[in-house]
Design a protein around this motif. Structure first.
Motif, PDB file in Angstrom:
ATOM      1  N   ARG A  47       0.832  -1.201   0.000  1.00 26.13           N
ATOM      2  CA  ARG A  47       0.000   0.000   0.000  1.00 26.13           C
ATOM      3  C   ARG A  47       0.868   1.252   0.000  1.00 26.13           C
ATOM      4  O   ARG A  47       0.614   2.199  -0.750  1.00 26.13           O
ATOM      5  N   ARG A  48       1.928   1.241   0.823  1.00 24.65           N
ATOM      6  CA  ARG A  48       2.829   2.389   0.882  1.00 24.65           C
ATOM      7  C   ARG A  48       3.576   2.569  -0.448  1.00 24.65           C
ATOM      8  O   ARG A  48       3.752   3.696  -0.924  1.00 24.65           O
ATOM      9  N   ALA A  54       2.405   6.495  -6.935  1.00 32.29           N
ATOM     10  CA  ALA A  54       1.384   7.424  -7.437  1.00 32.29           C
ATOM     11  C   ALA A  54       1.808   8.867  -7.194  1.00 32.29           C
ATOM     12  O   ALA A  54       1.604   9.746  -8.040  1.00 32.29           O
ATOM     13  N   ARG A  55       2.426   9.117  -6.036  1.00 32.78           N
ATOM     14  CA  ARG A  55       2.909  10.464  -5.719  1.00 32.78           C
ATOM     15  C   ARG A  55       4.021  10.885  -6.673  1.00 32.78           C
ATOM     16  O   ARG A  55       4.045  12.019  -7.156  1.00 32.78           O
ATOM     17  N   TYR A  98      11.223   7.005   2.276  1.00 35.78           N
ATOM     18  CA  TYR A  98       9.879   7.026   1.691  1.00 35.78           C
ATOM     19  C   TYR A  98       9.489   8.421   1.214  1.00 35.78           C
ATOM     20  O   TYR A  98       8.732   8.573   0.253  1.00 35.78           O
ATOM     21  N   PHE A  99      10.006   9.467   1.872  1.00 30.20           N
ATOM     22  CA  PHE A  99       9.630  10.839   1.535  1.00 30.20           C
ATOM     23  C   PHE A  99      10.314  11.348   0.270  1.00 30.20           C
ATOM     24  O   PHE A  99       9.869  12.326  -0.324  1.00 30.20           O
ATOM     25  N   PHE A 100      11.420  10.701  -0.129  1.00 26.67           N
ATOM     26  CA  PHE A 100      12.105  11.121  -1.349  1.00 26.67           C
ATOM     27  C   PHE A 100      11.381  10.555  -2.576  1.00 26.67           C
ATOM     28  O   PHE A 100      10.825   9.457  -2.513  1.00 26.67           O
ATOM     29  N   LEU A 136       9.231  -0.701   7.701  1.00 27.40           N
ATOM     30  CA  LEU A 136       8.713   0.514   7.075  1.00 27.40           C
ATOM     31  C   LEU A 136       9.770   1.212   6.222  1.00 27.40           C
ATOM     32  O   LEU A 136       9.566   2.342   5.780  1.00 27.40           O
ATOM     33  N   GLY A 137      10.899   0.557   5.985  1.00 25.99           N
ATOM     34  CA  GLY A 137      11.928   1.134   5.138  1.00 25.99           C
ATOM     35  C   GLY A 137      13.078   1.727   5.937  1.00 25.99           C
ATOM     36  O   GLY A 137      13.113   1.650   7.164  1.00 25.99           O
TER      37      GLY A 137
END
Length: 268
Positions: A47-48, A54-55, A98-100, A136-137
């Protein structure tokens, strides 16, 4: 002689009840719980990843410019009174990978790290490293960030992108065998490499993918990972070459490949 009568109080003997052995049942329940939690973790991870992809696809901002702005945003947020009041250093912190806007793939992570080495060499921060992976990475950890240097680099990058188009970090140039030989000789003259480091670079300088199994003569898998990391640190300072890891993990299909980072000449 008086007769002594012994009186005995007879009590019922107690035999403890034998409890049924439920070891197998407990083990079965433990396995089912683990499988259920593992399935939930995989679903959350998918899901993440879907949300991140998609982002990335929806973003109109260059991924390298986005990375700089992300670091600047986090650095400025650390100047809050609450954060400073706890005695924290506002120039050193971590940002989840994840934010990159870089996909969660080894060769794509290598491109981000190559770009971060460029920022480090420009004085944007003292150092950086990647934390060990969790469900979670992982996170990118930055040390002693120089905010003014970051903004200077960002402004220069924006200016260059407007005049020359977006910077591309990919293999775009076609190299002849003779050109590759000259380039390798040039790198040898400006970069101090150890014997194994030079061997690895020489092998990869045909620009073809080389399976990890082919490189086992240079050391174990862990030694190869460290060797690749060391070579990248050395060559990224003065060249546009970077060794990327293609494939997942260290399975039979994964390999190392040397890539050239094409970008405007005055953006180092």
């Amino acid at each position: 002689m008086s007769k002594i009568t012994n009186r005995f109080t007879v009590k019922q003997a107690y035999y403890p009840q034998t409890l049924p052995d439920k070891t197998e049942e407990f083990e079965r329940l433990a396995r089912e719980t683990w499988v259920s939690e593992h399935r939930q973790d995989l679903e959350e991870r998918r899901r993440r990843e879907d949300a991140k992809n998609a982002r990335i696809q929806a973003s109109k901002e260059d991924k390298y410019l986005h990375a700089i702005n992300l670091i600047i945003e986090h650095r400025e947020a650390k100047d809050s009174p609450i954060y400073l009041g706890n005695g924290n250093d506002p120039t050193s912190f971590s940002i989840p990978y994840y934010f990159f806007n870089f996909e969660d793939h080894i060769k794509v992570r290598d491109l981000l790290e190559a770009f971060l080495f460029k920022l480090k060499n420009e004085g944007c921060f003292e150092n950086f490293n990647r934390s060990p992976a969790t469900p979670l990475g992982s996170s990118m950890i930055f040390h002693k960030i120089n905010l003014s240097k970051l903004k200077e680099y960002r402004d220069r990058l924006i200016k260059e992108q407007k005049s020359n188009g977006n910077i591309q970090f990919q293999s775009g140039k076609r190299w002849t065998k003779r050109e590759l030989g000259k380039e390798l000789t040039r790198i040898k003259s400006i970069v101090r490499l150890g014997a194994k480091e030079l061997n690895l670079l020489t092998i990869l300088f045909d620009l073809n993918p080389h399976k990890i199994a082919e490189l086992k003569g240079l050391g174990s898998r862990e030694a190869l990972k460290q060797l690749k990391h060391t070579v990248n640190i050395k060559i990224i300072k003065t060249t546009r070459w970077v060794i990327v890891h293609e494939g997942y993990g260290f399975n039979t299909a994964s390999c190392y490949r040397l890539k050239f980072l094409t970008q405007p000449n005055n953006i180092r």
